[in-house]
Design an enzyme around this catalytic site. Structure first.
Site, PDB file in Angstrom:
ATOM      1  CG  ASN A 199      50.700  34.455  43.996  1.00  0.00           C
ATOM      2  OD1 ASN A 199      50.374  34.937  45.083  1.00  0.00           O
ATOM      3  ND2 ASN A 199      49.815  34.056  43.094  1.00  0.00           N
ATOM      4  NE  ARG A 253      47.796  37.822  42.648  1.00  0.00           N
ATOM      5  CZ  ARG A 253      46.847  37.035  43.158  1.00  0.00           C
ATOM      6  NH1 ARG A 253      47.154  35.916  43.770  1.00  0.00           N
ATOM      7  NH2 ARG A 253      45.592  37.381  43.054  1.00  0.00           N
ATOM      8  CG  HIS A 303      40.984  38.145  39.667  1.00  0.00           C
ATOM      9  ND1 HIS A 303      39.681  37.713  39.697  1.00  0.00           N
ATOM     10  CD2 HIS A 303      41.707  37.238  40.349  1.00  0.00           C
ATOM     11  CE1 HIS A 303      39.611  36.585  40.388  1.00  0.00           C
ATOM     12  NE2 HIS A 303      40.832  36.279  40.801  1.00  0.00           N
ATOM     13  CG  HIS A 320      40.097  36.225  36.005  1.00  0.00           C
ATOM     14  ND1 HIS A 320      41.404  36.263  35.593  1.00  0.00           N
ATOM     15  CD2 HIS A 320      40.068  35.368  37.045  1.00  0.00           C
ATOM     16  CE1 HIS A 320      42.133  35.453  36.350  1.00  0.00           C
ATOM     17  NE2 HIS A 320      41.335  34.893  37.250  1.00  0.00           N
ATOM     18  CG  LEU A 321      34.543  33.386  34.092  1.00  0.00           C
ATOM     19  CD1 LEU A 321      33.515  32.790  33.128  1.00  0.00           C
ATOM     20  CD2 LEU A 321      33.858  34.161  35.198  1.00  0.00           C
ATOM     21  N   GLY A 322      38.117  31.714  37.113  1.00  0.00           N
ATOM     22  CA  GLY A 322      39.003  30.652  37.599  1.00  0.00           C
ATOM     23  C   GLY A 322      38.391  30.078  38.856  1.00  0.00           C
ATOM     24  NE  ARG A 365      37.308  33.707  47.084  1.00  0.00           N
ATOM     25  CZ  ARG A 365      38.179  34.302  46.275  1.00  0.00           C
ATOM     26  NH1 ARG A 365      37.891  35.455  45.704  1.00  0.00           N
ATOM     27  NH2 ARG A 365      39.335  33.738  46.032  1.00  0.00           N
ATOM     28  N   GLY A 380      40.824  29.491  34.025  1.00  0.00           N
ATOM     29  CA  GLY A 380      40.539  28.060  33.868  1.00  0.00           C
ATOM     30  C   GLY A 380      39.187  27.730  33.265  1.00  0.00           C
ATOM     31  CB  VAL A 381      35.704  28.374  34.346  1.00  0.00           C
ATOM     32  CG1 VAL A 381      34.302  28.139  33.791  1.00  0.00           C
ATOM     33  CG2 VAL A 381      35.916  27.606  35.644  1.00  0.00           C
ATOM     34  N   GLY A 382      36.837  30.028  31.975  1.00  0.00           N
ATOM     35  CA  GLY A 382      36.583  30.850  30.790  1.00  0.00           C
ATOM     36  C   GLY A 382      37.333  30.352  29.568  1.00  0.00           C
ATOM     37  CD  GLU A 383      42.803  30.639  30.016  1.00  0.00           C
ATOM     38  OE1 GLU A 383      43.520  29.626  29.891  1.00  0.00           O
ATOM     39  OE2 GLU A 383      43.137  31.613  30.711  1.00  0.00           O
ATOM     40  CD  GLU A 431      46.278  36.272  37.568  1.00  0.00           C
ATOM     41  OE1 GLU A 431      45.974  35.062  37.583  1.00  0.00           O
ATOM     42  OE2 GLU A 431      45.874  37.082  38.401  1.00  0.00           O
TER      43      GLU A 431
HETATM   44  P1  ADP Z   1      43.004  29.988  39.829  1.00  0.00           P
HETATM   45  O1  ADP Z   1      41.947  31.002  40.113  1.00  0.00           O
HETATM   46  O2  ADP Z   1      43.339  29.142  41.014  1.00  0.00           O
HETATM   47  O3  ADP Z   1      44.198  30.509  39.064  1.00  0.00           O
HETATM   48  P2  ADP Z   1      42.340  28.642  37.328  1.00  0.00           P
HETATM   49  O4  ADP Z   1      42.325  29.846  36.485  1.00  0.00           O
HETATM   50  O5  ADP Z   1      43.391  27.622  37.125  1.00  0.00           O
HETATM   51  O6  ADP Z   1      42.250  28.966  38.866  1.00  0.00           O
HETATM   52  O7  ADP Z   1      40.901  27.930  37.148  1.00  0.00           O
HETATM   53  C1  ADP Z   1      40.561  26.789  37.853  1.00  0.00           C
HETATM   54  C2  ADP Z   1      39.177  26.355  37.409  1.00  0.00           C
HETATM   55  O8  ADP Z   1      39.195  26.097  36.008  1.00  0.00           O
HETATM   56  C3  ADP Z   1      38.724  25.082  38.101  1.00  0.00           C
HETATM   57  O9  ADP Z   1      37.362  25.201  38.475  1.00  0.00           O
HETATM   58  C4  ADP Z   1      38.863  24.057  36.991  1.00  0.00           C
HETATM   59  O10 ADP Z   1      37.951  22.989  37.124  1.00  0.00           O
HETATM   60  C5  ADP Z   1      38.524  24.887  35.763  1.00  0.00           C
HETATM   61  N1  ADP Z   1      38.965  24.193  34.553  1.00  0.00           N
HETATM   62  C6  ADP Z   1      40.241  23.886  34.205  1.00  0.00           C
HETATM   63  N2  ADP Z   1      40.249  23.165  33.047  1.00  0.00           N
HETATM   64  C7  ADP Z   1      38.955  23.018  32.668  1.00  0.00           C
HETATM   65  C8  ADP Z   1      38.290  22.364  31.586  1.00  0.00           C
HETATM   66  N3  ADP Z   1      38.974  21.716  30.647  1.00  0.00           N
HETATM   67  N4  ADP Z   1      36.942  22.438  31.524  1.00  0.00           N
HETATM   68  C9  ADP Z   1      36.231  23.086  32.479  1.00  0.00           C
HETATM   69  N5  ADP Z   1      36.804  23.711  33.524  1.00  0.00           N
HETATM   70  C10 ADP Z   1      38.136  23.683  33.630  1.00  0.00           C
END
Ligand code: ADP
Length: 385
Positions: free
Chosen positions: A10, A76, A164, A192-194, A225, A314-317, A368
């Site tokens: 990537n 990617r 994504h 998808h919440l990262g 963004r 990250g956020v969604g999980e 991914e």
């Molecule tokens: P990317 O889009 O760079 O792949 P990720 O999917 O790793 O990003 O998501 C990053 C986001 O997930 C960040 O905002 C991070 O703070 C959030 N995150 C990771 N772990 C947690 C957690 N335990 N609780 C809340 N948010 C989290």
């Protein structure tokens, strides 16, 4: 079984993430990141040097690429434009076409091109491009078309592409497996919440809507963004502040979203500040949730019926509070979460809605790199049949 790994690359403009993974077993043999490529004072001058640094890291980790028998390299590529709707073996013509797409993704595709060029020179195995836009090539015209003059849009390939896609496809398939039903019969929404955030509506495994557009700036509120804004904002900022288009692009891509509202883009930090009573963090959370509800409602109307809603990245999980806030008040529409299941910490795919709820709500870790490795391997197998 073929146990040779695929090297997943990537490549961004200033970083190279890599993972050596066996598609069939999901075994990760090595992974890492090379940063600050081409930056002032950095020892990594370009993507050739980055690949060299990656190989040094592999040697240091005792991974011998000759001994493991590298199967292929999966790259990617963020933007596949109108041309690429499937994983594609990279030859000189394909590389030229990816270069030709740079105007559509000036922030993203140049890095991918440099990464591909460096890797093709280094590894004499098949190279496959996996496009972030590919899963959304099925969007109906009504969803993909911006209401601007048609000839202009056609001439410059201006349309909604979505991004994504690798993750949305991986999650929608995994969701069908999780609930034990055929992908073909399911209507799904994937969130998808990262750092970047996007939503999709998927009917029978086929994407019919997504929140990102010509670029990954449209749609949900993200780390830095803005997501959706009134396009008239550009004119306002230009007229009132004398901002250039470049300034405005930076403002909306790098200084907006959660960061613009609260000062932090990291969701964990946002949650801590919110818990401490920080007003900006509270507002940022509410705007983020409001936009998500807006898209969930819109996609429900488009799909007509919903079977599964999945949270990922990250956020969604990892944020039960966020998931609960998105679902709150939607019980009349068939949504509900079991607060105990929602609150459990886990890294495996799971359902968090009550038994026999009309809509299954799932939390599914995205991967991914594994998806790219699998798509790469599948393409090569289909060609050798
Ligand atoms: P990317 O889009 O760079 O792949 P990720 O999917 O790793 O990003 O998501 C990053 C986001 O997930 C960040 O905002 C991070 O703070 C959030 N995150 C990771 N772990 C947690 C957690 N335990 N609780 C809340 N948010 C989290």
């Amino acid at each position: 079984m073929n146990e040779a790994p695929v090297l997943v690359l990537n490549a961004g403009s200033s970083s190279l993430k890599y993972q050596l993974v066996v598609p069939e077993t999901a075994e990760v043999q090595a992974k890492g990141i090379i940063e600050r490529i081409g930056e002032q004072g950095s020892p990594i001058a370009d993507h050739d040097a980055a690949l060299q640094a990656m190989q040094d890291q592999l040697v240091a980790a005792d991974v011998d690429l000759d001994a493991v028998g590298l199967r292929a390299v999966g790259h990617r590529v963020v933007h596949g434009g109108p041309e690429f709707s499937d994983p594609t073996i990279i030859d000189d013509d394909v590389l030229a076409e990816i270069k030709d797409l740079i105007p559509l993704a000036p922030l993203h595709n140049p890095g991918a091109v440099s990464g591909i060029e460096a890797a093709r020179a280094e590894f004499d195995v098949p190279h496959v491009a996996i496009f972030d836009t590919a899963f959304f090539s099925t969007l109906p015209l009504a969803a993909a078309t911006y209401a601007i003059p048609r000839d202009l849009a056609q001439k410059y390939r201006i349309r909604r592409y979505g991004f994504h896609g690798t993750s949305h496809q991986f999650i929608s398939r995994a969701a069908a497996e999780l609930v034990g039903r055929d992908l073909g019969e399911l209507n799904q929404i994937v969130l998808h919440l990262g750092n970047g955030c996007s939503a999709s509506a998927v009917r029978g495994g086929v994407a019919v809507e997504t929140s990102m557009g010509l670029t990954p700036l449209q749609g949900l509120v993200m780390g830095t963004r803005s997501g959706d804004i009134d396009p008239g904002l550009h004119t306002f900022l230009h007229n009132e502040l004398g901002m250039s288009i470049g300034d405005i692009d930076t403002l909306l891509n790098k200084q907006s979203g959660l960061k613009g509202l609260s000062g932090v883009n990291d969701f964990r930090e946002l949650e801590q500040r919110r818990a401490a009573g920080d007003e900006g963090a509270q507002l940022a959370f509410e705007v983020y949730v409001h936009r998500l509800k807006h898209y969930v409602g819109a996609y429900l109307a488009l799909l007509g019926r919903l079977d599964v809603l999945s949270f990922t990245a990250g956020v969604g999980e990892n944020s039960p509070a966020l998931r609960a806030a998105v679902i709150e008040g939607l019980d009349g529409l068939g949504f509900g979460v079991d607060s105990e299941l929602n609150g459990e910490r886990s890294t495996v795919a799971r359902v968090i809605s009550p038994d026999r709820a009309p809509i299954a709500i799932a939390v599914i870790p995205t991967n991914e790199e594994l998806a790219i490795a699998r798509e790469t391997a599948e393409l090569l197998e289909s060609r050798s049949d």
